[in-house]
Scaffold this active site. Structure first.
Site, PDB file in Angstrom:
ATOM      1  N   ASP A  16       0.823  -1.755   0.293  1.00  0.00           N
ATOM      2  CA  ASP A  16      -0.147   0.127  -0.138  1.00  0.00           C
ATOM      3  C   ASP A  16       1.220   1.153  -0.149  1.00  0.00           C
ATOM      4  O   ASP A  16       1.864   1.634   1.168  1.00  0.00           O
ATOM      5  CB  ASP A  16      -0.897   0.197   1.207  1.00  0.00           C
ATOM      6  CG  ASP A  16      -1.536   0.927   1.718  1.00  0.00           C
ATOM      7  OD1 ASP A  16      -2.682   1.560   0.117  1.00  0.00           O
ATOM      8  OD2 ASP A  16      -2.626   1.458   2.685  1.00  0.00           O
ATOM      9  N   ASP A  34       2.517   4.652  -5.584  1.00  0.00           N
ATOM     10  CA  ASP A  34       1.849   6.672  -5.063  1.00  0.00           C
ATOM     11  C   ASP A  34       3.363   7.570  -4.807  1.00  0.00           C
ATOM     12  O   ASP A  34       3.819   7.545  -4.443  1.00  0.00           O
ATOM     13  CB  ASP A  34       1.397   6.007  -3.578  1.00  0.00           C
ATOM     14  CG  ASP A  34       0.838   7.800  -3.559  1.00  0.00           C
ATOM     15  OD1 ASP A  34       0.681   8.547  -4.752  1.00  0.00           O
ATOM     16  OD2 ASP A  34      -0.169   7.094  -2.746  1.00  0.00           O
ATOM     17  N   ALA A  69     -11.570   4.952   2.095  1.00  0.00           N
ATOM     18  CA  ALA A  69     -13.175   4.497   2.166  1.00  0.00           C
ATOM     19  C   ALA A  69     -13.708   4.156   3.016  1.00  0.00           C
ATOM     20  O   ALA A  69     -14.605   3.457   3.355  1.00  0.00           O
ATOM     21  CB  ALA A  69     -13.436   3.607   0.998  1.00  0.00           C
TER      22      ALA A  69
END
Ligand code: G3H
Ligand code: 13P
Ligand code: ZN
Length: 325
Positions: free
Chosen positions: A95, A117, A229
């Site tokens: 992640d 990212d 989320a």
């Protein structure tokens, strides 16, 4: 170098294809310790849901790289044991990887999927770094997620003060140039437990579904990822505050909005904060009610049971991933 296939893991390609065709999303759940991982696997197996277990760079260091492949292999075995030999598909995902170096570190200990990212760099640099990662990972059959647009919030190594929504006009070019397999976009969510600051009596503003629609129409059938989320359940915040916590004004994404995104091109939904909150609230309650308790099993055990319920509810009622495998 550990090959994820030898651990019994899957990459995300088949999961996303089925999720796209079926109009649901795969839960991507962060963990930092054994109890969280056990809860995720139990919930996914009992729900018959494919699942993505994910670690940030900080979580990798917290666990120690030497433990990671063994935990992943144990997760597959645990799912098999709970299901008479029929484990659910499990992907181990990095992640918010911040560099090719971190990606290589993760892949060497058995990750089947990685996120790069580079969303806080300018467009061309984001393309360059994301492409470099895809070129490294693809020959190893590892799937790659990149991000376009920036989400506010703080993770260990990728920090952003403000959100910059994704520009749908850039997504086609970005995916074509980088060759990535999925794309995280920014449509109004953020990381952590304080996503919105509605004035008293005001509703939480809706996500920017126009941006999601713009992306999905330019990239038909391409998997989109929704970060940030967590719903920040009112009951979990209440429990935590009731037993000495201090998390006033925490606010998450309303469930109906995540549900809508999951029925569209969003194939992966990232949830971390809800698990953290749920776990902390229950541990606080045990500490408050039983101040002489000092057996970790007596507070981590109830927290783990709560996590199983939380994740099962997400799979069944939020993402629609239950009963899909
Ligand atoms: O989005 C990030 C995840 O919540 C992981 O956070 O970097 O504190 O492990 P972390
Ligand atoms: P939350 O903070 O909303 O749980 O988001 C987690 C996330 O996006 C991990 O990458
Ligand atoms: Zn995230």
């Amino acid at each position: 170098m550990i090959n994820y296939k030898d651990l019994g893991l899957s990459n995300t390609a088949d999961m996303f294809k089925k999720a796209m065709d079926g109009g649901y999303a795969i839960p991507a759940l962060n963990f930092n310790n054994m109890e969280q991982l056990q809860a995720i696997i139990q919930a996914a197996t009992e729900s018959r849901s494919p699942v993505i277990i994910q670690l940030s760079k900080g979580a990798m260091s917290y666990i120690s790289d030497s433990f990671i492949p063994h935990l992943a292999k144990a997760a597959v075995q645990y799912s098999s044991d709970l299901s008479n030999g029929n484990p659910v598909p499990i992907a181990l995902h990095l992640d918010h990887g911040d560099s090719l170096e971190t990606v290589k570190r993760a892949i060497s200990v058995g990750f089947s999927s990685v996120m790069i990212d580079a969303s806080h760099y300018d467009y061309d640099e984001n393309v360059r770094i994301s492409k470099e990662v895809a070129e490294f990972a693809h020959p190893l059959d590892i799937t790659v997620e990149a991000e376009l647009g920036v989400l506010a919030g703080i993770e260990d190594d990728v920090v952003a003060e403000k959100s910059h929504y994704t520009n749908p006009e850039e997504v086609e070019d970005f995916v074509k140039k980088t060759g990535v397999d999925s794309l995280a976009i920014s449509i109004g969510t953020s990381h952590g437990a304080y996503k919105f600051k509605p004035a008293p009596g005001e509703e939480i503003p809706p996500l920017h579904f126009d941006i999601l629609e713009g992306c999905q129409s330019r990239l038909p059938g391409f998997p989109i990822v929704l970060h940030g989320a967590s719903s920040i359940p009112v009951e979990a915040v209440k429990l935590l505050n009731q037993y000495g916590g201090k998390m006033d004004n925490a606010a998450g994404v309303p469930a109906d909005q995540v549900r809508k995104a999951a029925s569209m091109a969003v194939c992966k939904v990232n949830i971390d904060s809800d698990g953290r909150l749920t776990m902390t609230g229950r541990i606080r309650e045990v500490f408050h009610n039983k101040p002489s308790e000092f057996d970790p099993r007596k507070y981590l055990g109830p927290a783990r049971e709560d996590l199983v319920e939380l994740y099962k509810d997400k799979m069944k009622n939020l993402l629609g991933s239950a009963g899909r495998c």
